[in-house]
Design a protein around this motif. Structure first.
Motif, PDB file in Angstrom:
ATOM      1  N   ASP A 181       0.820  -1.213   0.000  1.00 36.01           N
ATOM      2  CA  ASP A 181       0.000   0.000   0.000  1.00 36.01           C
ATOM      3  C   ASP A 181       0.854   1.263   0.000  1.00 36.01           C
ATOM      4  OD1 ASP A 181      -2.344  -1.447   0.042  1.00 36.01           O
ATOM      5  OD2 ASP A 181      -2.485  -1.459   2.232  1.00 36.01           O
ATOM      6  N   THR A 182       2.076   1.163   0.544  1.00 30.25           N
ATOM      7  CA  THR A 182       2.907   2.374   0.685  1.00 30.25           C
ATOM      8  C   THR A 182       4.250   2.268  -0.043  1.00 30.25           C
ATOM      9  OG1 THR A 182       3.876   1.542   2.756  1.00 30.25           O
ATOM     10  CG2 THR A 182       1.880   2.903   2.932  1.00 30.25           C
ATOM     11  N   ALA A 183       4.511   1.139  -0.687  1.00 32.00           N
ATOM     12  CA  ALA A 183       5.818   0.935  -1.332  1.00 32.00           C
ATOM     13  C   ALA A 183       6.085   1.987  -2.408  1.00 32.00           C
ATOM     14  CB  ALA A 183       5.893  -0.462  -1.936  1.00 32.00           C
ATOM     15  N   LYS A 184       5.078   2.320  -3.178  1.00 36.48           N
ATOM     16  CA  LYS A 184       5.282   3.298  -4.252  1.00 36.48           C
ATOM     17  C   LYS A 184       5.446   4.717  -3.698  1.00 36.48           C
ATOM     18  CE  LYS A 184       3.133   0.559  -7.902  1.00 36.48           C
ATOM     19  NZ  LYS A 184       2.078   0.471  -8.945  1.00 36.48           N
ATOM     20  N   SER A 185       4.915   4.949  -2.521  1.00 31.78           N
ATOM     21  CA  SER A 185       5.149   6.244  -1.873  1.00 31.78           C
ATOM     22  C   SER A 185       6.624   6.371  -1.505  1.00 31.78           C
ATOM     23  CB  SER A 185       4.276   6.381  -0.621  1.00 31.78           C
ATOM     24  OG  SER A 185       2.906   6.300  -0.952  1.00 31.78           O
ATOM     25  N   GLU A 186       7.213   5.269  -1.022  1.00 32.07           N
ATOM     26  CA  GLU A 186       8.647   5.271  -0.720  1.00 32.07           C
ATOM     27  C   GLU A 186       9.462   5.454  -2.000  1.00 32.07           C
ATOM     28  OE1 GLU A 186      10.497   2.621   2.094  1.00 32.07           O
ATOM     29  OE2 GLU A 186       8.539   1.913   2.810  1.00 32.07           O
ATOM     30  N   LYS A 206       2.177   9.137   3.745  1.00 33.67           N
ATOM     31  CA  LYS A 206       3.021  10.275   4.106  1.00 33.67           C
ATOM     32  C   LYS A 206       4.189   9.824   4.989  1.00 33.67           C
ATOM     33  CE  LYS A 206      -0.686  13.706   3.784  1.00 33.67           C
ATOM     34  NZ  LYS A 206      -1.574  14.634   4.515  1.00 33.67           N
ATOM     35  N   GLN A 207       3.914   8.910   5.911  1.00 31.10           N
ATOM     36  CA  GLN A 207       4.982   8.376   6.758  1.00 31.10           C
ATOM     37  C   GLN A 207       6.008   7.626   5.914  1.00 31.10           C
ATOM     38  OE1 GLN A 207       1.783   6.926   9.802  1.00 31.10           O
ATOM     39  NE2 GLN A 207       3.761   6.702  10.812  1.00 31.10           N
ATOM     40  N   ALA A 208       5.529   6.838   4.961  1.00 32.93           N
ATOM     41  CA  ALA A 208       6.426   6.084   4.086  1.00 32.93           C
ATOM     42  C   ALA A 208       7.272   7.024   3.243  1.00 32.93           C
ATOM     43  CB  ALA A 208       5.614   5.148   3.196  1.00 32.93           C
ATOM     44  N   ALA A 227      12.521   9.496   2.208  1.00 27.48           N
ATOM     45  CA  ALA A 227      13.283  10.740   2.036  1.00 27.48           C
ATOM     46  C   ALA A 227      14.475  10.760   2.986  1.00 27.48           C
ATOM     47  CB  ALA A 227      12.379  11.942   2.280  1.00 27.48           C
ATOM     48  N   PHE A 228      14.248  10.326   4.219  1.00 28.71           N
ATOM     49  CA  PHE A 228      15.365  10.289   5.165  1.00 28.71           C
ATOM     50  C   PHE A 228      16.389   9.237   4.749  1.00 28.71           C
ATOM     51  CE2 PHE A 228      17.606   8.767   8.896  1.00 28.71           C
ATOM     52  CZ  PHE A 228      18.064   9.961   9.456  1.00 28.71           C
ATOM     53  N   LEU A 229      15.922   8.077   4.321  1.00 29.37           N
ATOM     54  CA  LEU A 229      16.849   7.042   3.850  1.00 29.37           C
ATOM     55  C   LEU A 229      17.685   7.530   2.672  1.00 29.37           C
ATOM     56  CD1 LEU A 229      14.787   3.726   4.009  1.00 29.37           C
ATOM     57  CD2 LEU A 229      17.152   3.975   4.741  1.00 29.37           C
ATOM     58  N   SER A 230      17.110   8.383   1.850  1.00 33.61           N
ATOM     59  CA  SER A 230      17.794   8.827   0.637  1.00 33.61           C
ATOM     60  C   SER A 230      18.840   9.889   0.918  1.00 33.61           C
ATOM     61  CB  SER A 230      16.767   9.370  -0.368  1.00 33.61           C
ATOM     62  OG  SER A 230      15.869   8.349  -0.748  1.00 33.61           O
ATOM     63  N   THR A 231      18.471  10.965   1.591  1.00 30.85           N
ATOM     64  CA  THR A 231      19.412  12.081   1.778  1.00 30.85           C
ATOM     65  C   THR A 231      19.383  12.647   3.191  1.00 30.85           C
ATOM     66  OG1 THR A 231      17.778  13.729   1.068  1.00 30.85           O
ATOM     67  CG2 THR A 231      19.164  12.753  -0.650  1.00 30.85           C
TER      68      THR A 231
END
Length: 315
Positions: free
Chosen positions: A19-24, A125-127, A132-136
């Motif tokens: 449900d949230t994978a594409k948000s990530e 939104k949490q995902a 975003a944090f994992l990325s940069t």
């Protein structure tokens, strides 16, 4: 391992929800994605990061959502200073354009805003914030004197969108934006807000570690402030007692003691015989005589005023 690395490692092993994978992935590709035109061959899409946990999470997300040919590589730092650094790449070898279309990301568009469809629930939104944090993202160690968490991007619109989500009434993090060289950062500067953010992105173990360290740090700081205040109070009391003692010596040297009223003489002798005692200690010494700390202080002020007048006459 730095605290940032520990947080990202924890995030990388969280269960993946379809449900949230594409948000990530929407956050990852917009922050770290590089589109390569293949000419006569397939166009490819590469996600680069210096964090192995981020690369692992990206690979797993893509593998869960798409049937593309996904490869990985590792490059060592090219300069002497970067010799110990590795760059991890996750490369989408086939169906890159299909994946970009599915995530509504046009590599040739100036806008990298994430469509509402990937942000229409709290979980999405949490995902998005997690990715975003994992990325940069980065965060100072919890024992650091300066609390600081940030997410960086060169894209102003995307940074504004991250800011908007962090300050959404659902989360109310009070995030702010700053310029750093050629990039923008959205950041948090208080321990409480950083702890809330770690909880929002489901870095629960890291949040608890951060809270333990923050509480201990706050307790030490409070203890130090109290100790400093106590030391300052002791210094002030010692200085005041010395001034009182010197003033009373002057009164005695000038033969003013015999003319003092009995109530003032009692306090004067008490101070001369106990030069280091506090007013509270002096009040305890005359317990039963209905003489309080306030009463002693009142009489001492009269004695100090008399000594000051004598000193002025001397001048």
């Amino acid at each position: 391992m730095t605290f940032t690395q520990a947080v990202k490692k924890e995030l990388s092993i969280l269960p993946i929800s379809l449900d949230t994978a594409k948000s990530e992935l929407s956050a990852v590709l917009r922050l770290n994605g590089i589109y390569h035109l293949g000419g006569s061959r397939h166009n490819t899409l590469e996600i680069q990061t210096q964090n192995p946990a981020s690369a692992r999470r990206t690979y797993q997300l893509l593998a869960q959502c798409y049937q593309a040919d996904i490869q990985t590589n590792i490059e060592q730092g090219r300069s002497f200073k970067q010799a110990s650094r590795h760059r991890y790449g996750v490369i989408i070898m086939t169906d890159a354009d299909t994946i970009l279309a599915d995530l509504k990301l046009n590599p040739f568009s100036a806008s990298r805003l994430v469509p509402r469809t990937f942000l229409d629930t709290q979980a999405k939104k949490q995902a998005f914030l997690r990715a975003a944090f994992l990325s940069t993202g980065s965060v100072n160690a919890p024992h650091s004197k300066n609390y600081h968490l940030e997410i960086a991007s060169a894209d102003e619109d995307l940074i504004e969108q991250i800011l908007s989500i962090m300050n959404d009434p659902l989360f109310n993090l009070g995030a702010k934006i700053a310029q750093r060289r050629d990039r923008l950062i959205v950041y948090l500067k208080t321990g409480e807000r950083i702890s809330d953010f770690l909880s929002i992105i489901q870095a629960t173990a890291s949040m608890l570690q951060f809270e333990d360290a923050r509480i201990m740090s706050d307790m030490r700081n409070s203890a130090n402030r109290l100790a400093n205040a106590d030391n300052a109070n002791v210094s002030r009391m010692a200085e005041a007692a010395q001034k009182q003692y010197d003033a009373l010596l002057l009164l005695r040297e000038k033969n003013y003691f015999d003319s003092l009223p009995d109530k003032l003489k009692e306090v004067a002798l008490l101070r001369l015989n106990n030069p280091e005692a506090s007013l509270s200690d002096m009040a305890d010494m005359v317990a039963g005589q209905e003489l309080t700390k306030s009463g002693i202080n009142h009489r001492m002020r009269k004695l100090m005023q008399l000594a000051s007048e004598i000193e002025q006459e001397k001048v």
